[in-house]
Write an enzyme that holds these catalytic residues in place. Structure first.
Site, PDB file in Angstrom:
ATOM      1  N   SER A 148       0.868  -1.176   0.000  1.00 58.41           N
ATOM      2  CA  SER A 148       0.000   0.000   0.000  1.00 58.41           C
ATOM      3  C   SER A 148       0.907   1.229   0.000  1.00 58.41           C
ATOM      4  O   SER A 148       2.108   1.128   0.280  1.00 58.41           O
ATOM      5  CB  SER A 148      -0.836  -0.013   1.290  1.00 58.41           C
ATOM      6  OG  SER A 148      -1.394   1.245   1.563  1.00 58.41           O
ATOM      7  N   TYR A 161      -1.913  -1.392  10.680  1.00 56.63           N
ATOM      8  CA  TYR A 161      -1.873  -1.507   9.210  1.00 56.63           C
ATOM      9  C   TYR A 161      -0.543  -0.989   8.664  1.00 56.63           C
ATOM     10  O   TYR A 161       0.121  -1.636   7.846  1.00 56.63           O
ATOM     11  CB  TYR A 161      -3.049  -0.713   8.641  1.00 56.63           C
ATOM     12  CG  TYR A 161      -3.294  -0.864   7.167  1.00 56.63           C
ATOM     13  CD1 TYR A 161      -4.113  -1.882   6.687  1.00 56.63           C
ATOM     14  CD2 TYR A 161      -2.730   0.019   6.249  1.00 56.63           C
ATOM     15  CE1 TYR A 161      -4.361  -2.012   5.324  1.00 56.63           C
ATOM     16  CE2 TYR A 161      -2.967  -0.104   4.894  1.00 56.63           C
ATOM     17  CZ  TYR A 161      -3.791  -1.114   4.436  1.00 56.63           C
ATOM     18  OH  TYR A 161      -4.025  -1.247   3.084  1.00 56.63           O
TER      19      TYR A 161
HETATM   20  N1  LIG Z   1      -8.718  -0.732  -0.612  1.00 54.53           N
HETATM   21  C1  LIG Z   1      -7.680   0.070  -0.541  1.00 54.53           C
HETATM   22  O1  LIG Z   1      -7.796   1.286  -0.589  1.00 54.53           O
HETATM   23  C2  LIG Z   1      -6.290  -0.487  -0.453  1.00 54.53           C
HETATM   24  C3  LIG Z   1      -5.220   0.380  -0.673  1.00 54.53           C
HETATM   25  C4  LIG Z   1      -3.932  -0.116  -0.595  1.00 54.53           C
HETATM   26  C5  LIG Z   1      -3.731  -1.441  -0.301  1.00 54.53           C
HETATM   27  N2  LIG Z   1      -4.783  -2.263  -0.080  1.00 54.53           N
HETATM   28  C6  LIG Z   1      -4.508  -3.649   0.251  1.00 54.53           C
HETATM   29  O2  LIG Z   1      -5.099  -4.489  -0.684  1.00 54.53           O
HETATM   30  C7  LIG Z   1      -5.409  -5.732  -0.078  1.00 54.53           C
HETATM   31  C8  LIG Z   1      -6.842  -6.102  -0.387  1.00 54.53           C
HETATM   32  O3  LIG Z   1      -7.681  -5.094   0.138  1.00 54.53           O
HETATM   33  P1  LIG Z   1      -9.164  -4.830  -0.394  1.00 54.53           P
HETATM   34  O4  LIG Z   1      -9.337  -3.376  -0.368  1.00 54.53           O
HETATM   35  O5  LIG Z   1      -9.441  -5.588  -1.624  1.00 54.53           O
HETATM   36  O6  LIG Z   1      -9.966  -5.403   0.856  1.00 54.53           O
HETATM   37  P2  LIG Z   1     -11.296  -6.259   0.990  1.00 54.53           P
HETATM   38  O7  LIG Z   1     -11.762  -6.071   2.386  1.00 54.53           O
HETATM   39  O8  LIG Z   1     -12.208  -5.957  -0.133  1.00 54.53           O
HETATM   40  O9  LIG Z   1     -10.722  -7.735   0.798  1.00 54.53           O
HETATM   41  C9  LIG Z   1      -9.847  -8.315   1.722  1.00 54.53           C
HETATM   42  C10 LIG Z   1     -10.098  -9.804   1.725  1.00 54.53           C
HETATM   43  O10 LIG Z   1      -9.223 -10.401   2.684  1.00 54.53           O
HETATM   44  C11 LIG Z   1      -9.956 -11.412   3.329  1.00 54.53           C
HETATM   45  N3  LIG Z   1      -9.402 -11.706   4.636  1.00 54.53           N
HETATM   46  C12 LIG Z   1      -9.274 -10.874   5.688  1.00 54.53           C
HETATM   47  N4  LIG Z   1      -8.807 -11.537   6.756  1.00 54.53           N
HETATM   48  C13 LIG Z   1      -8.644 -12.830   6.365  1.00 54.53           C
HETATM   49  C14 LIG Z   1      -8.210 -14.009   7.036  1.00 54.53           C
HETATM   50  N5  LIG Z   1      -7.892 -14.015   8.331  1.00 54.53           N
HETATM   51  N6  LIG Z   1      -8.148 -15.156   6.328  1.00 54.53           N
HETATM   52  C15 LIG Z   1      -8.507 -15.182   5.022  1.00 54.53           C
HETATM   53  N7  LIG Z   1      -8.942 -14.108   4.350  1.00 54.53           N
HETATM   54  C16 LIG Z   1      -9.015 -12.936   5.022  1.00 54.53           C
HETATM   55  C17 LIG Z   1     -11.369 -10.852   3.458  1.00 54.53           C
HETATM   56  O11 LIG Z   1     -12.323 -11.876   3.670  1.00 54.53           O
HETATM   57  C18 LIG Z   1     -11.535 -10.144   2.129  1.00 54.53           C
HETATM   58  O12 LIG Z   1     -12.128 -10.977   1.146  1.00 54.53           O
HETATM   59  C19 LIG Z   1      -5.125  -5.569   1.420  1.00 54.53           C
HETATM   60  O13 LIG Z   1      -3.866  -6.124   1.741  1.00 54.53           O
HETATM   61  C20 LIG Z   1      -5.095  -4.075   1.582  1.00 54.53           C
HETATM   62  O14 LIG Z   1      -4.285  -3.687   2.642  1.00 54.53           O
HETATM   63  C21 LIG Z   1      -6.078  -1.807  -0.160  1.00 54.53           C
END
Ligand SMILES: NC(=O)c1ccc[n+]([C@@H]2O[C@H](COP(=O)([O-])OP(=O)(O)OC[C@H]3O[C@@H](n4cnc5c(N)ncnc54)[C@H](O)[C@@H]3O)[C@@H](O)[C@H]2O)c1
Length: 266
Positions: A148, A161
């Protein structure tokens, strides 16, 4: 001078992951889902890992007509032994699962801090550990860690985070150094705010932490440091992940591909 690049042609070749197995964690959610579909579209056999069984089922249905396959693997990544076992035999590993809590340090629940570090740093370590023997054995592997902008910059109220993502950056670089002699690359992708449930869920927490109405959070908190004033789409992140798995990225390792709309240009 040595021989010229062995890349096929001078233009970007289509990503072909036919015959490759790819494991994507957090595949039931926004970015993970987009990555799973992108890699399956490139012909990969995708092992889609998440604790959300219904989300995985919907994903498998969505991936039905692609060149590759999407196979659901329900797993809670806090079970670290199961996570390591699940990674055996994968050619491409996308460490993506994550969760967020927006809360000042003095109020931050220690058990949530522990869970965030487990899912977002320790599980990636165990997945990499489980995947490397096969990758090293065949002399090829691709590790992509979904970090991120918070792997490079901090924001207030996101201690767990930010700590996890900074740790993931270090893990990714170490894997790059160790993997290089074995044909294994390891990189991060670093998006700013992506249009996913993880962002939607934090709007209320951000409003509370910053003491502003929820409708002002997007402009005044999330997009404040971004030169491009929009959220990035999950498919744009998936395309960066695909690039890192493709032939033109074979010399790219130990680095972070930043998709932050200019945030870190400040
Ligand atoms: N959305 C943003 O703005 C953003 C920005 C930068 C980085 N990210 C990173 O991208 C990645 C995905 O984020 P997203 O926005 O798609 O989130 P999201 O919440 O849409 O998806 C995250 C997924 O991880 C799964 N998950 C969480 N804990 C878990 C566990 N213990 N075991 C198995 N699965 C688990 C959830 O069920 C979910 O399906 C993350 O690492 C997040 O930090 C997101």
């Amino acid at each position: 001078m040595t021989a010229r690049s062995a890349l096929p042609g001078s233009h970007a070749p289509t990503l072909d992951l036919g015959g490759r197995t790819a494991l994507v964690t957090g595949a039931a959610g926004g970015i993970g889902r987009a990555c799973a579909l992108r890699l399956a579209a490139a012909g990969a056999k995708v092992r889609a890992v998440d604790r959300d069984a219904a989300g995985l089922e919907a994903l498998a249905e969505q991936g039905r007509d692609l060149a590759g396959t999407v196979e659901a693997h329900v797993l809670d990544l806090t079970d670290l032994d199961d996570a390591e076992r699940a990674a055996a035999g994968t050619d491409v590993l996308v460490n993506n699962a994550g969760l967020q809590l927006v809360c000042p340090i003095e109020e931050f629940p220690p058990d949530v801090f522990h869970t965030v570090l487990t899912v977002m740093l320790e599980a990636p370590f165990r997945l990499i550990r489980g995947a490397l023997p096969h990758m090293y054995g065949q002399g090829w592997g691709r590790i992509v860690n979904v970090s991120s902008v918070h792997g490079l910059r901090a924001s207030a109220y996101k201690s767990a985070y930010v700590a996890a993502k900074h740790g993931l950056e270090g893990l990714s670089k170490t894997a790059a150094l160790e993997g290089a002699p074995h044909g294994v690359t390891s990189n991060c992708v670093n998006p700013a705010y992506v249009r996913t449930p993880l962002v939607e869920k934090q709007l209320a927490d951000q409003a509370r932490a910053h003491d502003i109405p929820e409708e002002r959070v997007l402009a005044e908190v999330l997009l404040q440091d971004s030169a491009l004033k929009r959220l990035i789409e999950p498919e744009e992140v998936a395309e960066a992940v695909a690039y890192l798995c493709g032939p033109h990225a074979s010399f790219v390792t130990g680095t972070s591909l930043v998709l932050d709309g200019g945030w870190t240009a400040h």
